[in-house]
Design a protein around this motif. Structure first.
Motif, short mmCIF file in Angstrom:
data_model
loop_
_atom_site.label_atom_id
_atom_site.label_comp_id
_atom_site.label_asym_id
_atom_site.label_seq_id
_atom_site.Cartn_x
_atom_site.Cartn_y
_atom_site.Cartn_z
N ASP A 209 0.91 -1.27 0.12
CA ASP A 209 0.08 0.05 0.02
C ASP A 209 0.81 1.26 0.09
N PRO A 210 0.60 2.34 -1.22
CA PRO A 210 1.66 3.19 -1.09
C PRO A 210 1.56 4.18 0.07
N LYS A 211 0.28 4.38 0.59
CA LYS A 211 0.29 4.97 2.13
C LYS A 211 1.06 4.73 3.04
N LEU A 212 1.05 3.32 3.24
CA LEU A 212 1.57 2.61 4.38
C LEU A 212 3.17 2.66 3.90
N LEU A 213 3.52 2.54 2.68
CA LEU A 213 5.25 2.46 2.22
C LEU A 213 5.55 3.88 2.95
N LYS A 214 4.96 5.12 2.58
CA LYS A 214 5.36 6.45 2.81
C LYS A 214 5.58 6.44 4.32
N GLU A 215 4.93 5.80 5.01
CA GLU A 215 4.80 5.96 6.57
C GLU A 215 6.13 5.09 6.93
N MET A 216 6.38 3.98 6.17
CA MET A 216 7.33 3.07 6.85
C MET A 216 8.91 3.72 6.48
N PHE A 217 8.70 4.83 5.24
CA PHE A 217 9.96 5.58 4.86
C PHE A 217 10.13 6.39 6.16
N LYS A 218 9.09 7.29 6.56
CA LYS A 218 9.31 7.97 7.65
C LYS A 218 9.86 7.50 8.97
N ARG A 219 9.26 6.36 9.07
CA ARG A 219 9.56 5.66 10.32
C ARG A 219 10.81 5.21 10.54
N LYS A 220 11.35 4.87 9.34
CA LYS A 220 12.95 4.59 9.25
C LYS A 220 13.95 5.64 8.91
N GLY A 221 13.47 6.91 8.99
CA GLY A 221 14.10 7.90 8.88
C GLY A 221 14.71 8.07 7.17
N LEU A 222 14.15 7.28 6.14
CA LEU A 222 14.57 7.56 4.85
C LEU A 222 13.70 8.51 4.03
N ASN A 223 14.66 9.06 3.23
CA ASN A 223 13.96 10.17 2.30
C ASN A 223 13.30 9.71 1.16
N GLU A 224 11.94 9.84 1.07
CA GLU A 224 10.98 9.04 0.26
C GLU A 224 11.62 9.69 -1.24
N GLU A 225 12.17 10.76 -1.66
CA GLU A 225 12.47 11.23 -2.74
C GLU A 225 13.63 10.40 -3.39
N ASP A 226 14.56 9.75 -2.40
CA ASP A 226 15.56 8.93 -3.12
C ASP A 226 15.06 7.44 -3.48
N PHE A 227 13.64 7.35 -3.13
CA PHE A 227 13.23 6.00 -3.77
C PHE A 227 12.15 5.98 -4.77
N HIS A 228 12.09 7.30 -5.34
CA HIS A 228 11.06 7.55 -6.11
C HIS A 228 11.12 6.47 -7.39
N PHE A 229 12.24 5.97 -7.75
CA PHE A 229 12.25 5.12 -9.11
C PHE A 229 11.40 3.87 -8.52
N TYR A 230 11.27 3.58 -7.38
CA TYR A 230 10.65 2.26 -6.84
C TYR A 230 9.51 2.57 -6.27
N SER A 231 8.96 3.57 -5.43
CA SER A 231 7.82 3.75 -5.24
C SER A 231 6.75 4.02 -5.92
N LYS A 232 7.27 4.72 -7.29
CA LYS A 232 6.30 5.12 -8.48
C LYS A 232 5.50 3.78 -8.76
N ALA A 233 6.04 2.83 -8.71
CA ALA A 233 5.37 1.42 -9.27
C ALA A 233 4.07 1.06 -8.10
#
Length: 448
Positions: A381-405
């Motif tokens: 679920d993309p919403k949950l994925l965003k939340e997981m990035f945040k929880r792990k302190g990762l920058n969502e922008e860096d993963f755009h090539f992946y999260s786009k899918a």
RNA sequence: GCCCCGAUGGUGUAGCGGCCUAUCAUCUCGGCCUGUCGAGCCGAGGACACGGAUUCAAAUUCCGUUCGGGGCGCCA
């Protein structure tokens, strides 16, 4: 017509009674020469085993006798002669030679003896790996490794998986955490990929549904242990419309087939390694992370607290240290799953089991204290994925090539990654991971 | 990254202030041997990682360098 008398007629182990009194060519390496004066025994080793060539000064003449007995051991030679039945020979036959051709003479002394009665250090062996691998018990490991890989392919193809390949050269950090090897990609910085994880998950949004990849993974960690490499081979599986239980079942089938095929096809190899195997039964035992922590608490395992630096009893949320894994291994020396890991101990892409982000759908497969596989159901679920990035302190922008899918219809999916070297170690029964890699890459070793 | 340990012929080792012109095995070379397969017997060859220090004396003690082994963390 060119001369082909030097070409192999048969491997040593293929010769039987039907070949007696016929002329043949043996090709291999001189393992030893026992010269008794007027008679000599030359043992030729090929991939299949040993052949005895018996040279007689009387029948072949002193010149050829001298020539054949003075070839340095480990030289690559081709011998033509007649196969004779011989009750004194171990195989029941021996070759009486009349022609010998040295194809590749070995210098003396050897940097590493193939059949010497003294052991060599791992370092000496790896520096001279081509000689080390002339030993049948070392070759056995790689024959077993090959069987494990073909067994894996067989199972996965039968189960409707597609074999894929993803890039090893990548632009940026992939999963985060692990250190990567930096390289130059024309005029831009690039890295060697630590895992196909993000790519194989991307495949789940394509409709290919079930993919696997067998390929190298690179980790720049300075871990210097008998179970880590900086370049290793990973079997990665990802399946759509599936959950953690489905993917664990596939994993069990892969492991089971690997054992079965090795037992059926590599009997001689197992014997060379003095190894007896039994096929593990499905389903493999499952134990939860929580149960492991409770057990370690009973055993009063102390760990160093990361914050205070003081020793304290292990508690829920701590990673299982090597010492803890050894304690559990005493009770469970074989294969077992560890399930229900805390969300905080697993990567961002592992699906939480509840809404509280406490327990996850990630699992490990262990063999005793060795971690063999890591896997789980993924976040889709993309919403949950965003939340997981945040929880792990990762920058969502860096993963755009992946999260786009994930934004255009990502189905639920699950998968795992298995270390080929670790499985080969377990099946072969060797204790150093360097034994199961032809040319291992660790912190110190880059050559050969 | 941190903590231990080590480096002696081609290979694996013993020796750990003077008895070292350095042990043993393997190996290599030469000799004897017609049934070897861990062959046997006779003879020979070959080494103290590198740089500094201490000492009358260093393979041996100390420091540094290089290389290696093991463990931890982390992971497959």
């Amino acid at each position: 017509m060119s001369d082909t008398t030097w070409k192999r007629t048969k491997y040593a182990a293929e010769i039987d009674e039907d070949d007696y009194n016929t002329e043949m060519t043996l090709c291999g390496w001189i393992q030893s020469t026992k010269n008794l004066g007027k008679m000599a025994f030359i043992h030729i080793r090929d991939r299949s085993g040993l052949a005895q060539v018996t040279a007689l000064s009387k029948t072949m003449g002193p010149e050829l006798f001298k020539e054949i007995t003075s070839i340095p051991r480990e030289s690559a030679i081709s011998v033509r002669g007649v196969i004779k039945q011989s009750p004194q020979a171990r195989a029941g036959w021996e070759m009486i030679p009349y022609y010998v051709k040295v194809m590749g003479e070995a210098k003396t002394p050897l940097p590493l003896g193939v059949v010497d009665k003294v052991d060599a250090d791992m370092d000496t062996r790896l520096d001279n790996r081509f000689l080390d691998l002339r030993k049948p018990e070392k070759q056995a490991i790689f024959k077993i490794r090959s069987t494990i890989l073909s067994a894996t392919r067989d199972v996965l193809l039968e189960e409707d998986f597609l074999e894929t390949h993803t890039p090893k050269i990548v632009a940026a950090a992939t999963e985060g955490g692990t250190a990567l090897f930096k390289m130059e990609y024309f005029d831009r910085p690039a890295y060697l990929n630590q895992s196909p994880q993000l790519f194989k998950q991307t495949m789940m949004a394509t409709g290919l549904d079930r993919v696997f990849e067998i390929g190298p993974a690179f980790r720049a960690e300075e871990h210097d242990t008998v179970r880590h490499l900086n370049e290793y081979t990973s079997i990665d599986v990802e399946m759509a419309w599936s959950d953690d239980e489905d993917t664990m079942e596939i994993l069990e089938k892969v492991i089971q087939r690997a054992y079965t095929d090795v037992i059926n096809n590599n009997f001689m190899c197992l014997e060379a390694l003095k190894r007896t195997l039994t096929v593990p039964e499905r389903p493999f035992p499952r134990i939860t992370y929580g149960e492991i922590i409770e057990r370690l608490q009973e055993k009063k395992l102390k760990i160093r607290d990361e914050g205070s630096g003081k020793m304290r009893t292990i508690q829920w949320g701590d990673d299982i240290p090597t010492e803890g894994a050894r304690i559990i291994a005493k009770e469970r020396p074989s294969l077992y799953f560890i399930t229900e890991w805390p969300v905080d101990l697993k990567p961002f892409y592992i699906q939480p089991k509840d809404g509280e982000f406490r327990v996850s759908k990630g699992f490990d497969l262990n063999y005793g204290e060795k971690e063999l596989v890591s896997g789980g159901q993924r976040v889709h679920d993309p919403k949950l994925l965003k939340e997981m990035f945040k929880r792990k302190g990762l920058n969502e922008e860096d993963f755009h090539f992946y999260s786009k899918a994930f934004d255009y219809g990502m189905p639920p999916h699950a998968g795992w990654g298995l270390g080929v070297e670790r499985l080969t170690m377990i099946i072969s029964g060797v204790s150093n991971v360097r034994e199961v890699v032809l040319f291992p890459r660790d912190k110190h070793r880059l050559v050969p």
